[in-house]
Design a protein around this motif. Structure first.
Motif, PDB file in Angstrom:
ATOM      1  N   ILE A  79       0.833  -1.203   0.000  1.00 32.91           N
ATOM      2  CA  ILE A  79       0.000   0.000   0.000  1.00 32.91           C
ATOM      3  C   ILE A  79       0.865   1.249   0.000  1.00 32.91           C
ATOM      4  CG2 ILE A  79      -1.658   1.339   1.365  1.00 32.91           C
ATOM      5  CD1 ILE A  79      -2.849  -1.356   2.271  1.00 32.91           C
ATOM      6  N   ARG A  80       1.928   1.245   0.782  1.00 35.50           N
ATOM      7  CA  ARG A  80       2.815   2.411   0.835  1.00 35.50           C
ATOM      8  C   ARG A  80       3.549   2.593  -0.494  1.00 35.50           C
ATOM      9  NH1 ARG A  80       1.910   6.245   2.883  1.00 35.50           N
ATOM     10  NH2 ARG A  80       3.991   6.954   3.466  1.00 35.50           N
ATOM     11  N   LEU A  81       3.982   1.498  -1.108  1.00 33.78           N
ATOM     12  CA  LEU A  81       4.659   1.605  -2.403  1.00 33.78           C
ATOM     13  C   LEU A  81       3.708   2.102  -3.486  1.00 33.78           C
ATOM     14  CD1 LEU A  81       6.900  -1.595  -2.429  1.00 33.78           C
ATOM     15  CD2 LEU A  81       7.670   0.779  -2.297  1.00 33.78           C
ATOM     16  N   ILE A  82       2.450   1.653  -3.437  1.00 30.51           N
ATOM     17  CA  ILE A  82       1.465   2.145  -4.399  1.00 30.51           C
ATOM     18  C   ILE A  82       1.280   3.652  -4.241  1.00 30.51           C
ATOM     19  CG2 ILE A  82      -1.008   2.108  -4.960  1.00 30.51           C
ATOM     20  CD1 ILE A  82      -0.927  -0.935  -4.397  1.00 30.51           C
ATOM     21  N   ARG A  83       1.366   4.127  -3.014  1.00 32.83           N
ATOM     22  CA  ARG A  83       1.227   5.566  -2.773  1.00 32.83           C
ATOM     23  C   ARG A  83       2.455   6.344  -3.233  1.00 32.83           C
ATOM     24  NH1 ARG A  83       0.998   9.920  -3.281  1.00 32.83           N
ATOM     25  NH2 ARG A  83       0.481  11.639  -1.861  1.00 32.83           N
ATOM     26  N   LEU A  84       3.640   5.812  -3.003  1.00 36.98           N
ATOM     27  CA  LEU A  84       4.859   6.596  -3.213  1.00 36.98           C
ATOM     28  C   LEU A  84       5.556   6.353  -4.551  1.00 36.98           C
ATOM     29  CD1 LEU A  84       6.471   6.203   0.347  1.00 36.98           C
ATOM     30  CD2 LEU A  84       5.223   8.184  -0.538  1.00 36.98           C
ATOM     31  N   TYR A  85       5.486   5.123  -5.070  1.00 40.55           N
ATOM     32  CA  TYR A  85       6.381   4.790  -6.180  1.00 40.55           C
ATOM     33  C   TYR A  85       6.035   5.432  -7.525  1.00 40.55           C
ATOM     34  CZ  TYR A  85       9.710   2.285  -9.015  1.00 40.55           C
ATOM     35  OH  TYR A  85      10.748   1.995  -9.872  1.00 40.55           O
ATOM     36  N   PRO A  86       4.774   5.553  -7.926  1.00 39.88           N
ATOM     37  CA  PRO A  86       4.522   6.098  -9.271  1.00 39.88           C
ATOM     38  C   PRO A  86       5.190   7.448  -9.533  1.00 39.88           C
ATOM     39  CG  PRO A  86       2.538   5.089  -8.436  1.00 39.88           C
ATOM     40  CD  PRO A  86       3.520   5.085  -7.298  1.00 39.88           C
ATOM     41  N   LEU A  87       5.033   8.410  -8.641  1.00 39.99           N
ATOM     42  CA  LEU A  87       5.667   9.716  -8.852  1.00 39.99           C
ATOM     43  C   LEU A  87       7.178   9.634  -8.669  1.00 39.99           C
ATOM     44  CD1 LEU A  87       3.268  12.393  -7.315  1.00 39.99           C
ATOM     45  CD2 LEU A  87       3.766  11.933  -9.719  1.00 39.99           C
ATOM     46  N   TYR A  88       7.613   8.756  -7.782  1.00 41.31           N
ATOM     47  CA  TYR A  88       9.063   8.567  -7.647  1.00 41.31           C
ATOM     48  C   TYR A  88       9.643   8.018  -8.945  1.00 41.31           C
ATOM     49  CZ  TYR A  88      13.519   6.516  -6.355  1.00 41.31           C
ATOM     50  OH  TYR A  88      14.843   6.174  -6.329  1.00 41.31           O
ATOM     51  N   PHE A  89       8.965   7.047  -9.535  1.00 42.65           N
ATOM     52  CA  PHE A  89       9.403   6.486 -10.819  1.00 42.65           C
ATOM     53  C   PHE A  89       9.452   7.578 -11.889  1.00 42.65           C
ATOM     54  CE2 PHE A  89       8.153   4.834 -14.985  1.00 42.65           C
ATOM     55  CZ  PHE A  89       9.137   3.886 -15.210  1.00 42.65           C
TER      56      PHE A  89
END
Length: 378
Positions: A79-89
């Motif tokens: 859940i945390r990766l879904i929140r953070l990773y797209p914009l980080y990518f």
């Protein structure tokens, strides 16, 4: 005009959303080519600690009860990766593309090997040793502020693992140990501006350990009704962080000022914001909008600044440090606009797809586990 102060409710946290927006603007002033605004806020590096503390409060509010009811570490991490990773990518790819252009133009002093190594490491949140990277200093050269996400995810993991114990004396001991760590780090380095480079990377860990778990502790006290119920007007609460970051300090006093602000002033600000309720209409809408865009502004700032700054230098044949105050304000506006566009057309659609996938995975996993369990019975 005064804000409503009352029993804790979720919508009071719109005050925290406003502070997240303010924190994002504070942090990006330090990375702007023209340093006029940054010189007005010599303590702006503490905006990072402010973000960590707000994050601790918000994450505890969103997940502590779920973890106490049995949410697993893997589910929480996804859940945390879904929140953070797209914009980080997106930000990492933009940074990589920028440096690839420098390579193609012959403007870089590194080769494709270090570029590829940096991309491979940073795409997986891995800090890279400068001897392998395109830069001799930063651990996330394509997006310098990304070091904070590494440490936040690490602290989130500890939080999830120890959620059932995050109360009372145990939580107090965790926060106190963080206070000791940031105190030693500030004295050792001369300030709390640590974490972004290889030589001070561990200092970033001490910052997140203290600030994030201090935010968790504040949420615990809030949930128990033990925080002082001090509210304020929404505009005043949103502007106060800028005044705090304007605190000057000599080199000798800087480590002590940094620790005092992190340990005393920032918790007070978070407490006031938690009990500050914006008025319906513009204040509510603006606070929600600021909180929604704060992460995008933070994580996209460096690629946008690098791209626009280099374009300015090429087009006007002038160092981008000559952008001036008005040019800097325009560049800050461009970062906010980019974050808004990314939220609408990239982050939200991608996260919706990932959330749908995640919701589908859990029932399938439960069904498979039940099937395997029945097959294992004699």
């Amino acid at each position: 005009m005064t804000a409503t102060v009352g029993a804790p409710q979720r919508d009071y946290f719109l005050g925290l959303d406003a502070l997240r927006g303010a924190g994002a603007l504070i942090v990006i002033t330090a990375h702007m080519p023209d340093k006029t605004l940054f010189r007005l806020m010599p303590s702006a590096h503490l905006g990072i600690d402010f973000f960590f503390m707000l994050s601790g409060f918000v994450v505890a509010n969103a997940y502590l009860s779920k973890l106490e009811r049995g949410m697993g570490l893997w589910d929480f991490t996804l859940i945390r990766l879904i929140r953070l990773y797209p914009l980080y990518f997106l930000s990492t790819v933009l940074g990589a593309a920028f440096f690839a252009v420098l390579l193609l133009k012959g403007w870089a002093d590194f080769g494709w090997g270090p570029w590829a190594a940096t991309l491979a490491a940073n795409l997986f949140y891995i800090p890279i040793n400068p001897s392998w990277a395109i830069s001799a200093g930063e651990v996330y050269p394509f997006n310098v502020p990304a070091w904070t996400l590494f440490w936040e995810l690490a602290a989130n993991t500890v939080f999830a693992l120890l959620a059932l114990r995050m109360r009372g004396w145990f939580l107090a001991a965790v926060v106190f140990s963080g206070l000791v760590m940031i105190s030693l780090s500030a004295i050792s380095y001369g300030n709390l501006h640590q974490g972004w480079a290889w030589e001070n990377f561990l200092g970033g860990g001490s910052r997140v350990w203290f600030a994030l778990f201090a935010g968790v502790a504040l949420h615990r006290l809030h949930r128990q009704g033990k925080l002082p119920r001090i509210g304020g007007t929404m505009p005043l609460v949103a502007l106060t962080p800028f005044a705090v970051m304007a605190l000057p300090a000599s080199a000798e006093l800087r480590p002590y000022v940094d620790v005092a602000v992190a340990a005393i002033v920032l918790p007070v600000l978070v407490t006031i914001a938690a009990y500050t309720r914006p008025r319906p209409g513009f204040e509510t809408a603006f606070s929600s909008w600021a909180g929604r865009l704060s992460y995008g502004v933070y994580v996209l700032q460096m690629p946008i600044i690098m791209i626009v700054g280099t374009a300015y230098a090429v087009l006007f044949d002038a160092p981008y440090e000559t952008l001036g105050v008005f040019g800097t304000l325009a560049l800050m506006g461009a970062v906010v606009a980019a974050a808004w566009a990314a939220d609408l057309w990239f982050d939200t659609p991608v996260r919706n797809v990932l959330r749908a996938w995640h919701k589908g995975v859990k029932p399938r996993a439960a069904a498979e586990a039940a099937a395997n369990s029945s097959e294992a019975r004699p």
